[in-house]
Design an enzyme around this catalytic site. Structure first.
Site, PDB file in Angstrom:
ATOM      1  N   HIS A 190      35.448 -90.850 -21.188  1.00  8.19           N
ATOM      2  CA  HIS A 190      34.758 -91.326 -19.986  1.00  8.19           C
ATOM      3  C   HIS A 190      33.902 -90.245 -19.319  1.00  8.19           C
ATOM      4  O   HIS A 190      33.030 -90.547 -18.527  1.00  8.19           O
ATOM      5  CB  HIS A 190      35.736 -91.975 -18.994  1.00  8.19           C
ATOM      6  N   ASP A 247      45.121 -83.365 -22.813  1.00 11.99           N
ATOM      7  CA  ASP A 247      44.717 -84.439 -21.889  1.00 11.99           C
ATOM      8  C   ASP A 247      43.229 -84.329 -21.518  1.00 11.99           C
ATOM      9  O   ASP A 247      42.508 -85.322 -21.541  1.00 11.99           O
ATOM     10  CB  ASP A 247      45.584 -84.368 -20.625  1.00 11.99           C
ATOM     11  N   HIS A 252      37.277 -83.970 -22.767  1.00  8.56           N
ATOM     12  CA  HIS A 252      36.265 -83.856 -21.708  1.00  8.56           C
ATOM     13  C   HIS A 252      35.608 -82.472 -21.660  1.00  8.56           C
ATOM     14  O   HIS A 252      34.392 -82.342 -21.574  1.00  8.56           O
ATOM     15  CB  HIS A 252      36.874 -84.132 -20.324  1.00  8.56           C
TER      16      HIS A 252
HETATM   17  C1  BG6 Z   1      41.724 -88.398 -17.876  1.00  9.52           C
HETATM   18  C2  BG6 Z   1      43.035 -87.669 -17.867  1.00  9.52           C
HETATM   19  O1  BG6 Z   1      41.237 -88.528 -19.173  1.00  9.52           O
HETATM   20  O2  BG6 Z   1      40.789 -87.669 -17.087  1.00  9.52           O
HETATM   21  C3  BG6 Z   1      43.530 -87.474 -16.457  1.00  9.52           C
HETATM   22  O3  BG6 Z   1      43.991 -88.405 -18.627  1.00  9.52           O
HETATM   23  C4  BG6 Z   1      42.486 -86.776 -15.617  1.00  9.52           C
HETATM   24  O4  BG6 Z   1      44.740 -86.709 -16.428  1.00  9.52           O
HETATM   25  C5  BG6 Z   1      41.163 -87.511 -15.738  1.00  9.52           C
HETATM   26  O5  BG6 Z   1      42.930 -86.762 -14.284  1.00  9.52           O
HETATM   27  C6  BG6 Z   1      40.055 -86.760 -15.016  1.00  9.52           C
HETATM   28  O6  BG6 Z   1      38.948 -87.604 -14.961  1.00  9.52           O
HETATM   29  P1  BG6 Z   1      38.031 -87.657 -13.665  1.00  9.52           P
HETATM   30  O7  BG6 Z   1      36.993 -88.676 -13.982  1.00  9.52           O
HETATM   31  O8  BG6 Z   1      38.926 -88.026 -12.521  1.00  9.52           O
HETATM   32  O9  BG6 Z   1      37.480 -86.288 -13.499  1.00  9.52           O
END
Ligand code: BG6
Length: 473
Positions: A190, A247, A252
């Site tokens: 995402h 995670d 990311h």
């Molecule tokens: C998710 C993780 O993929 O990304 C979470 O599983 C994390 O632990 C999150 O908090 C962070 O995403 P964002 O969009 O809140 O920065």
């Protein structure tokens, strides 16, 4: 978002796990957002498939309640009622052969009503341990073959985590590969749906001013941070088997790194961009044990082991820091730091590029010693780009001070719902730019796996920190 050709194709969006958490939190609000802003094909149906005993009418009510109570959307009555009409439900067990046959029948009925072989998009909104069962059943019931002359227009959406390590990711990919071509597989990360993350490529490749010096000759270091205020909350059981590195680091943060450092693609196409992200990620060299000791650190916030679902005495990291370099001519020797943690007392998610300053410095006498420039892509707390530079202080003497160009990216922040909607929209439209390729997944695991294994053997001590007070590692 301009219209893309694929979004006019009649589409059935099949959600496996339709009464689960992901559907309620992300998928439904995002689909509704696309619907109310007119970005779904005119012929569009959602078919939910799940274990829970519900009729279509009861499922529609369930969906309506979710839309009404979701914190990020304000559905208007007319739009809500119209959207709900496009939703159907098939009750079934994920391993129930007959249930998939009923699902296939339902899809065939819709196609018959439309008089067309529609596109089918299967979204696996279930925990990863169910993927294999579901994929095998989809194949067995002929659902992955499609109905058109060339097999129809079938796609599958898979959520992160994509495997728990290289081996399990490869196994999952092999299975997906027997049923779908790579062009049909949409692996969601995402972060790639975040507006500021898209903007990195636009900023870099459309502004010669920066791209010219975007390399080891001009850049001194790169820092990537994903610091979260929240702790693990009620996700103990999931998180404890994963830890911070898997995670958010394996996915990311390495994607943030890839977009910041990849070479320009020959063309701005999905294939071109994915290829360059992959090439960059392939320049990550797995660490030796000595490097893991010297270049990685990890921590856990006090109180973590008391969270429901977390094993007593757990050594899972909730914080990590990794110093790395890329084995690429453009970047060799440039230190890169990835830092992430839960319960950090603040949300700070950003990428900082620090530019070198020539030494000896031709600086006025009364001035700081370093004159580095910085470009910061900030994702949180603001979505912005900051450029730090030096200027003469107003006044009679030649004295310098640090100033900042601040570019807020939006007047109003893009909501989480829109971020996810962007990904679903691209998937419906058949644009894979923002989805992770199999090569990227493998390259990321190749780098992360040895670190995870070494940490599991306690090769690097776990530092404990108080919530809100990141460890100084
Ligand atoms: C998710 C993780 O993929 O990304 C979470 O599983 C994390 O632990 C999150 O908090 C962070 O995403 P964002 O969009 O809140 O920065």
């Amino acid at each position: 978002m301009a219209f893309k050709p694929g979004v006019h194709t009649p589409t059935i969006f099949i959600v496996l796990g339709a009464t689960g958490d992901l559907m309620a939190r992300k998928v439904l609000p995002a689909l509704f957002n696309l619907f109310e802003t007119g970005r779904l094909p005119a012929r569009f149906q959602v078919v939910g498939f799940s274990r829970r005993e519900l009729t279509t009418a009861a499922f529609q009510k369930y969906v309506e309640d979710i839309l009404l109570t979701h914190k990020d959307i304000r559905p208007k009555r007319t739009a809500r009622k119209k959207f709900i009409k496009a939703i159907q439900y098939v009750q079934g067990n994920f391993d129930g052969e007959r249930d998939y046959e009923r699902l296939a029948k339902k899809l065939a009925e819709i196609d018959k009503q439309w008089g067309i072989c529609s596109s089918k998009l299967f979204h696996l909104a279930v925990p990863p341990h169910l993927y294999e069962t579901i994929l095998k059943q989809l194949a067995r019931s002929g659902l992955t073959k499609g109905c058109g002359p060339d097999g129809g227009w079938m796609k599958v959406i898979v959520e992160k985590p994509f495997g728990k390590n290289f081996e399990t990711a490869e196994k999952l990919d092999t299975l997906l590969g027997t049923l779908f071509r790579e062009g049909q597989i949409y692996r969601i990360d995402h972060y790639l749906g975040k507006a500021m993350i898209h903007n990195i490529l636009a900023f870099r490749f459309s502004n010669k001013l920066f791209e010219e010096g975007w390399d080891r000759d001009s850049i001194e270091q790169i820092r990537i941070r994903l610091l979260e205020n929240l702790g693990v909350k009620d996700r103990g059981a999931f998180y404890d088997g994963i830890g911070a590195l898997r995670d958010v680091g394996q996915n990311h943060m390495l994607q943030m790194l890839a977009l910041t450092t990849m070479d320009p693609p020959q063309e701005f196409s999905a294939a071109g961009i994915r290829r360059k992200r992959y090439e960059l990620l392939s320049t990550l060299r797995p660490f030796t044990r000595a490097a893991i000791r010297a270049q990685t650190s990890r921590g856990q916030y006090q109180g973590y082991s008391k969270i429901k679902g977390v094993a007593a005495g757990s050594k899972t990291e909730t914080f990590f820091k990794i110093n790395l370099e890329l084995d690429a001519p453009r970047w060799r020797g440039v230190p890169i730091t990835l830092t992430s943690g839960k319960s950090m007392g603040r949300n700070e998610k950003d990428i900082t590029i620090v530019f070198k300053h020539p030494t000896p410095c031709l600086c006025p006498a009364r001035s700081p010693h370093t004159f580095r420039n910085e470009v910061v892509f900030e994702i949180e707390p603001e979505e912005s780009i900051r450029i730090r530079f030096w200027a003469k202080k107003p006044g009679l003497t030649m004295e310098l001070e640090e100033r900042e160009f601040y570019l807020p990216y939006h007047e109003k922040r893009v909501s989480r719902v829109e971020e996810y909607a962007k990904l679903l929209y691209d998937c419906i439209a058949g644009d894979q730019t923002l989805f992770v390729s199999t090569g990227e997944v493998q390259a990321m695991w190749r780098f992360i796996d040895p670190i995870v294994r070494a940490w599991q053997k306690n090769l690097v001590p776990l530092a404990y920190y108080k919530s809100g007070q990141p460890p100084k590692l």
